[in-house]
Design an enzyme around this catalytic site. Sequence first.
Site, short mmCIF file in Angstrom:
data_model
loop_
_atom_site.label_atom_id
_atom_site.label_comp_id
_atom_site.label_asym_id
_atom_site.label_seq_id
_atom_site.Cartn_x
_atom_site.Cartn_y
_atom_site.Cartn_z
CG ASP A 108 36.97 41.01 28.79
OD1 ASP A 108 38.17 40.97 29.10
OD2 ASP A 108 36.33 40.00 28.41
CG LEU A 129 41.78 43.18 44.72
CD1 LEU A 129 42.01 44.14 45.89
CD2 LEU A 129 42.67 41.97 44.86
CD GLU A 161 41.33 35.69 25.56
OE1 GLU A 161 40.67 34.94 26.29
OE2 GLU A 161 40.79 36.53 24.81
#
Length: 305
Positions: free
Chosen positions: A254, A221, A140
């Site tokens: 995160d 996943l 980011e």
Amino acid sequence: MSISVLGIYVADLVFFGKKIPVEGETILGNNFVIGPGGKGSNQAVAAAKAGVKTYFISKIGDDQFGQMATKIYDEAKVDYSNVIVSKEHSTGAAAIMVNEQSGANAINVFPGAAGAITNSDIDKAEETIKNSKIFLTQLEAPKDTVMYAIKKAKDLGVDTILNPAPAADIDKSVFPFIDYFTPNETEASFYLNKPVKNEDDCKVAGNFFLEKGVKNILITLGEKGCYFKNSNEEFLMPASKLNKPVVDTTGAGDAFNGALSVALSQNKTYKQSIEFANLVAGISVTREGAANSMPTKKEIEESIK
Ligand code: RIB
């Protein structure tokens, strides 16, 4: 041993509703909350709350959104001596739509001040990075600076984790500097240019990244768990069982990356580290918000009793 995290902080403007609107559609929402976000910042908060000394490297504006950052760093005990307060830029923001039935989200993030992090800001944080066991970052912040920082961390002898979110092209010279590469299914699909959904797809993806020079690949996943591969071992670690319903998946990746860096910094095995990261991510999705959904060390310990 400490962890250093480079990334962005933004204020998350979160809209809860019965669905995520599609292009051209307006829906009436059921709730609105402003909270601390930005993947790097969320990961630093997750790591610090899980109990390891964590330094965050970033840039914020001298404004109300910026003050929300320092408030959560004080609460979570994140060291923010390497977070530059810019007089020239405003703190960024993210518009987040959450489907309150499934917890799924859609995000548009504008990095603001954190979009102005430079290589020289990384140089100023050199001592912090050098003294860390793990250096963790995402995509980011400005990409050239992220790549510069990964190479620098590795040159300083620090283990590196790149969470390639949001997915973006990575120069082939950078892959050998990545010790742990942690895409989710969508991000892995971006690099392979084909869907990565099941264990067989993950095996192909694992080999693809190994050949590029990455040391360890972890593909998250969601409810299916996490696939791991390096040159010696390969396994699929199931997701941890949740004892509460999913309310908001924002920041789950995160939570995973922050917790992974904690476990690796404590020299846990790969299996133990991924189990721990799955556990922390599993707790975070049962709570609303991004940084605000990260559990403390005590809460993590209590969840396994
Ligand atoms: O990973 C979730 C985060 O992505 C949000 O907090 C939002 O700010 C975006 O950066």
